[in-house]
Design an enzyme around this catalytic site. Structure first.
Site, mmCIF file in Angstrom:
data_model
loop_
_atom_site.group_PDB
_atom_site.id
_atom_site.type_symbol
_atom_site.label_atom_id
_atom_site.label_comp_id
_atom_site.label_asym_id
_atom_site.label_seq_id
_atom_site.Cartn_x
_atom_site.Cartn_y
_atom_site.Cartn_z
ATOM 1 N N CYS A 1 -3.473 6.059 0.347
ATOM 2 C CA CYS A 1 -3.308 6.269 -1.049
ATOM 3 C C CYS A 1 -4.049 7.420 -1.694
ATOM 4 C CB CYS A 1 -3.035 5.199 -2.015
ATOM 5 S SG CYS A 1 -2.470 5.444 -3.652
ATOM 6 N N CYS B 1 -5.091 7.112 -5.398
ATOM 7 C CA CYS B 1 -6.016 5.930 -5.636
ATOM 8 C C CYS B 1 -7.220 6.738 -5.421
ATOM 9 C CB CYS B 1 -5.765 4.732 -4.570
ATOM 10 S SG CYS B 1 -4.258 4.102 -4.642
#
Length: 438
Positions: free
Chosen positions: A53, A56
């Site tokens: 991700c 993230c």
């Protein structure tokens, strides 16, 4: 010796200070984090993330590391990251209904969800969510309930209007429509009761820029700001943040607001074929003179430059090619070295919109010169690709087939540098179709 010792202490304290000035992430399992939170009488901040991700990772490296984040979160929460792909976290991910990343959840020490943040957010937005979860600030819904009980409280109305642009996009379906309608009706109520002449301050001016983005023939808000330009500029400047960051002055902000609305309205009139655009132009040297004072158009006066652009647009939308190119070329000559990339790309885009790719051979020929000059500027890759494609179209329609093929090929090569793969693929398909059509 003593000086050396003090210096070492100073350096160690400085290093430790820097390390603590960011979010401290607990190195343990979710259950261990819950236990620690109970022991320290704190709640949890859980960052559900994954190795793949990108957003993230951006939150972890760019937001969690900021000092203001560390200062607030470390004193109130046990912060922990939970890898959604790890088998041991499967039940936790399911329990808290994590369906997309990034997802950050504020959880009480008893394990109950208090608040959720979906997607990447800047530090100030994350701190606000944390304050709501901790009970240090009211949520938007709670603030609206408070407003319903105190409908004459300007401070509550102002706060709702300022926070709405961040809150409403987080809602979905009917809830988004509901809150949008509520705030849409709140703005005119706030404006009516507070009155525009009392809004010469930073917060209220921001509200005006958010909710009054267009002007018309009769516009008391626009007229009041124009006629009280210095008052609004001083009020906005007075409330500017004193954090040392480079921000536009109050004068610049008010000027930009008035200019963007006035120019947009002039263009609207031109596109509609409404000759009243000439009356609106007169305001440039009239009540809007202070607003336009800081703009330069090379050897052209501000009024002459905007008049040329307006006349060109009026001609274009009447399919008067000669007037359009004549006015634009005078504009380019007058602006000289101050000419920017957008000065070329905007009229080229307007031409494509009005004629839908079906211009006269004469028009295609004149565009070649503009595109060639535009390509000398620095620009993002997709823009360069589109300009090269347009150059190919113009050369094709003027009988320069070999040069058109060369331009299309250059566009294809350049397209390899587009980061968005879907956009790259789409443009490459369009280029291949153009090549096949030669």
């Amino acid at each position: 010796m003593r000086k050396t010792f003090y210096l070492m202490v100073f350096l160690i304290v400085g290093i430790l200070g820097n390390l603590s000035a960011q979010m401290t992430l607990f190195k343990g399992t979710f259950d261990e984090a819950i236990k620690k939170a109970r022991e320290e009488k704190k709640d949890l901040f859980v960052d559900f993330c994954a190795e793949w991700c990108g957003p993230c990772k951006a939150m972890a490296s760019e937001v969690f590391t900021q000092p203001e984040i560390g200062e607030y979160f470390n004193s109130r929460f046990v912060c922990v990251q939970v890898d959604v792909d790890a088998k041991e976290n499967k039940d936790i991910v399911k329990k808290y209904n994590v369906e997309a990343l990034p997802t950050m959840v504020f959880i009480s020490r008893e394990g109950k969800e208090m608040r959720r943040v979906r997607g990447g957010v800047p530090a100030d937005a994350l701190i606000k969510e944390a304050k709501i979860a901790a009970g240090d600030e009211l949520s938007f819904e709670q603030l609206y309930d408070k407003y319903k009980k105190k409908k004459n409280d300007f401070d509550i109305q102002q706060q709702l209007l300022l926070e709405a642009p961040m809150f409403i996009p987080t809602q979905v379906g009917y809830d988004q429509q509901k809150w949008g309608a509520r705030i849409e009706s709140l703005f005119p109520e706030y404006l009516k009761n507070k009155k525009i002449e009392n809004m010469a301050n930073g917060a209220d001016f921001l509200i005006l820029t958010l909710y009054h983005r267009g002007t018309s023939k009769e516009d008391p808000i626009f007229d009041c700001i124009a006629n009280n330009f210095d008052k609004f500029a001083e009020g906005v400047q007075k409330d500017a943040p004193g954090d040392g960051k480079e921000t536009p002055t109050g004068r610049d902000r008010v000027a930009h607001y008035l200019i963007s609305m006035n120019n947009s309205y002039i263009i609207q009139l031109c596109k509609r074929g409404d000759i009243n655009y000439k009356k609106r132009l007169a305001r440039v040297n009239g009540d809007l003179k202070n607003a336009y004072a800081g703009i330069s158009f090379g050897s052209l006066s501000v009024l002459d430059a905007i008049t040329l652009l307006a006349d060109a647009t009026y001609g274009l939308y009447r399919h008067d090619e000669n007037t359009f190119f004549e006015k634009m070329n005078v504009y380019f000559a007058g602006k000289g070295e101050a000419t920017e990339l957008a000065d070329y790309t905007q009229p080229l885009q307007d031409l494509a919109t009005v004629y839908e790719g079906k211009m006269s051979e004469n028009a295609y020929g004149k565009c070649i010169d503009w595109i060639a000059k535009a390509l000398t500027y620095e620009m993002v890759v997709p823009t360069r690709v589109r300009l090269l494609m347009m150059m190919g179209d113009c050369l094709k329609n003027t009988g320069e087939t070999a040069k058109a093929k060369q331009s299309y090929n250059q566009a294809f090569i350049a397209s390899a540098g587009i980061e968005n793969k879907a956009e790259m693929k789409q443009l490459q398909q369009m280029i291949q179709q153009s090549l096949q059509g030669l």
